[in-house]
Design a protein around this motif. Structure first.
Motif, PDB file in Angstrom:
ATOM      1  N   LYS A   1       0.722  -1.202   0.165  1.00 28.20           N
ATOM      2  CA  LYS A   1       0.232  -0.068  -0.288  1.00 28.20           C
ATOM      3  C   LYS A   1       1.436   1.187  -0.247  1.00 28.20           C
ATOM      4  O   LYS A   1       1.854   1.056   0.382  1.00 28.20           O
TER       5      LYS A   1
ATOM      6  N   ASP B   1       2.386   4.928   1.117  1.00 32.73           N
ATOM      7  CA  ASP B   1       1.916   5.270   2.593  1.00 32.73           C
ATOM      8  C   ASP B   1       1.966   7.095   2.040  1.00 32.73           C
ATOM      9  O   ASP B   1       1.489   7.485   3.356  1.00 32.73           O
TER      10      ASP B   1
ATOM     11  N   ARG C   1      -2.321   6.838   3.935  1.00 31.06           N
ATOM     12  CA  ARG C   1      -2.307   5.774   4.799  1.00 31.06           C
ATOM     13  C   ARG C   1      -3.609   5.323   5.708  1.00 31.06           C
ATOM     14  O   ARG C   1      -4.218   4.022   4.556  1.00 31.06           O
ATOM     15  N   GLU C   2      -4.431   6.157   5.212  1.00 28.60           N
ATOM     16  CA  GLU C   2      -5.961   5.802   5.334  1.00 28.60           C
ATOM     17  C   GLU C   2      -7.043   5.462   4.572  1.00 28.60           C
ATOM     18  O   GLU C   2      -7.542   5.311   5.069  1.00 28.60           O
TER      19      GLU C   2
ATOM     20  N   ASN D   1      -5.893   3.288   2.317  1.00 31.77           N
ATOM     21  CA  ASN D   1      -5.516   1.889   1.492  1.00 31.77           C
ATOM     22  C   ASN D   1      -5.421   1.930   0.995  1.00 31.77           C
ATOM     23  O   ASN D   1      -6.313   0.962  -0.200  1.00 31.77           O
TER      24      ASN D   1
ATOM     25  N   SER E   1      -3.248   1.026  -3.507  1.00 31.25           N
ATOM     26  CA  SER E   1      -2.232   0.802  -4.473  1.00 31.25           C
ATOM     27  C   SER E   1      -1.755   1.581  -5.201  1.00 31.25           C
ATOM     28  O   SER E   1      -1.009   1.800  -5.993  1.00 31.25           O
TER      29      SER E   1
ATOM     30  N   GLU F   1       4.270   1.445   2.553  1.00 22.54           N
ATOM     31  CA  GLU F   1       4.239   1.335   3.151  1.00 22.54           C
ATOM     32  C   GLU F   1       5.204   0.775   4.278  1.00 22.54           C
ATOM     33  O   GLU F   1       5.449   0.850   5.889  1.00 22.54           O
TER      34      GLU F   1
END
Length: 467
Positions: free
Chosen positions: A121, A123, A143-144, A146, A148, A172
């Motif tokens: 994922k 970041d 980050r939240e 999610n 790619s 990530e």
């Protein structure tokens, strides 16, 4: 521009050794049709140990010392030698916008990017202008979300003159994509920049046993000098935080003021007082009410000091630290020595603990590998984009005396600015690099090499005029 002391040596298999200025001005990499700046591959190919070994004239102990410095650099960057010798998995990053003009009169710049990762994922997205992370060291968090893959539009404000813009993505796992880089010159209307000076000095401590004589005066003297710099700036904003006012809470409130700055403004943050290391060798600036035995309780850690300058609009940022142990410490090779001595005759030190090296090896071995690291390699941990000049190495005390009526670092700083002696090339402007070099030489001269200022962080791309 390169100086006479700059150099670049490279081998047929692309390993090189060079001065820091040479890395920025002379090294780049080509991959396919893309050109990348030196820092994208510097960790792999900047190998002074390999270069001097191949030349065949250097003493083996020097080769070993250079190798130890390189390995120490890898560890600081979070890598092992095995990891960087393989083709590690990186996020993919694409600058969708193309064909930027060389020059523009538009202060706002618009562009679009695409980031993706086939394995992990995403970041965060990072955007740098002249090596300053304009969204702070943590960038724009993804980050939240999610994700790619992401396509995103950006609007950033250009600085006056040259802008080196770089964009990248982290996944990530902490891996950063290759940085897409372009340069654009803003030559439109220019408004006069403002100057912000925050001068913090503590001589009067709650624990009177550790009072200093000149730290608060250092801060006041520096503030007074810049109060007269009104010709170059629209407004000069001076904030003094001295003695009993120098609590952790009062110092951290400074961020609110600095967030009001604009991209072309200049910010100088100056601190003077005791510098302490805890048992983990982490640095703390001694606030007026610090517990000298437990500095983490009320002291100000280095990360929070630099954090005052992180993410503020102004991109010309200088942090000056006149305290003991203000340079970085090699934690692997150093240990705390119990000591409560704060004076040596008429000279007083700005610490109450000493340090010593664990190793007794050759002076070309572990003892100097940390210093070699700082001399050989540009610090690619960008931090806040602030230039940080520290009054002493992480191992050293900072000195003050009636002889100078200041801390010696502050004395050299003020003398170099007032007399224009720091203007190395005699162009009537003192740049950050000129001030750094002058202060290092002057302090060494005044203290017979007992104290050596260092650059805790360097922004080699953005060498702005400070005076």
């Amino acid at each position: 521009p390169l100086a006479l002391e700059d150099y670049l040596i490279f081998t047929p298999d692309s390993y090189y050794a060079c001065s820091k200025a040479s890395a920025i001005n002379m090294v780049h990499f080509v991959k396919g049709l893309n050109i990348y700046t030196f820092e994208n591959f510097d960790l792999i190919f900047n190998r002074p140990d390999i270069v001097i070994d191949k030349i065949g004239l250097a003493d083996k102990s020097l080769v070993i010392a250079y190798k130890k410095a390189y390995l120490k650099r890898l560890k600081k960057m979070g890598f092992t030698e095995d990891q960087i010798s393989t083709d590690a998995h990186l996020p993919e990053f694409e600058l969708i916008s193309k064909d930027f003009p060389i020059e523009t009169k538009n202060k706002q710049l618009f562009f679009k990017i695409k980031a993706s990762d086939s394995k992990y994922k995403l970041d965060r997205i990072n955007v740098y202008v002249n090596d300053v992370p304009i969204y702070g060291v943590k960038g724009i968090s993804l980050r939240e979300q999610n994700l790619s893959e992401i396509t995103k539009d950006f609007r950033i404000e250009l600085s006056n003159g040259k802008n080196k813009v770089q964009v990248s993505a982290h996944n990530e796992k902490g891996a950063e994509s290759l940085k897409e880089t372009f340069e654009i010159i803003y030559n439109g209307p220019i408004t006069q920049p403002d100057l912000y000076v925050v001068a913090i000095g503590v001589s009067d401590y709650l624990d009177d046993d550790y009072d200093l004589t000149y730290a608060a005066k250092d801060a006041d003297d520096l503030a007074a000098l810049f109060e007269n710099e009104k010709g170059k700036f629209g407004k000069v904003n001076i904030r003094r935080i001295l003695d009993k006012n120098s609590t952790k809470e009062n110092i951290l409130k400074v961020k609110e003021t600095l967030m009001q700055s604009k991209v072309d403004d200049e910010v100088i943050l100056f601190i003077a007082g005791h510098g302490l290391l805890d048992d983990k060798l982490d640095y703390y600036f001694a606030t007026t009410d610090i517990d000298f035995e437990n500095p983490s309780i009320r002291g100000l850690p280095y990360e929070e000091i630099e954090g005052l300058l992180d993410g503020i609009p102004a991109r010309k940022k200088l942090l000056l630290m006149d305290t003991c142990h203000s340079g970085e410490v090699d934690k692997e090779e150093t240990e705390v020595v119990a000591s409560t001595s704060t004076s040596e005759g008429t000279i007083k030190t700005r610490s109450f603990r000493g340090l010593k090296l664990k190793s007794k090896e050759s002076s070309l071995g572990l003892q100097n590998s940390f210093e070699l690291l700082q001399q050989l390699f540009a610090d690619l941990r960008r931090g806040s984009g602030t230039m940080v000049i520290s009054s002493a190495s992480g191992m050293e005390f900072a000195l003050e005396s009636e002889q100078w009526k200041n801390g010696v670092f502050t004395y050299a700083l003020l003398e170099g600015l007032k007399t224009n002696n720091a203007d190395k090339n005699n162009d009537n402007e003192i740049r950050v690099s000129e001030l750094r070099d002058y202060v290092i030489d002057k302090v060494q001269e005044l203290t017979n090499w007992r104290q050596t200022p260092t650059s805790r962080r360097e922004n080699l791309e953005f060498d702005f005029v400070v005076y």
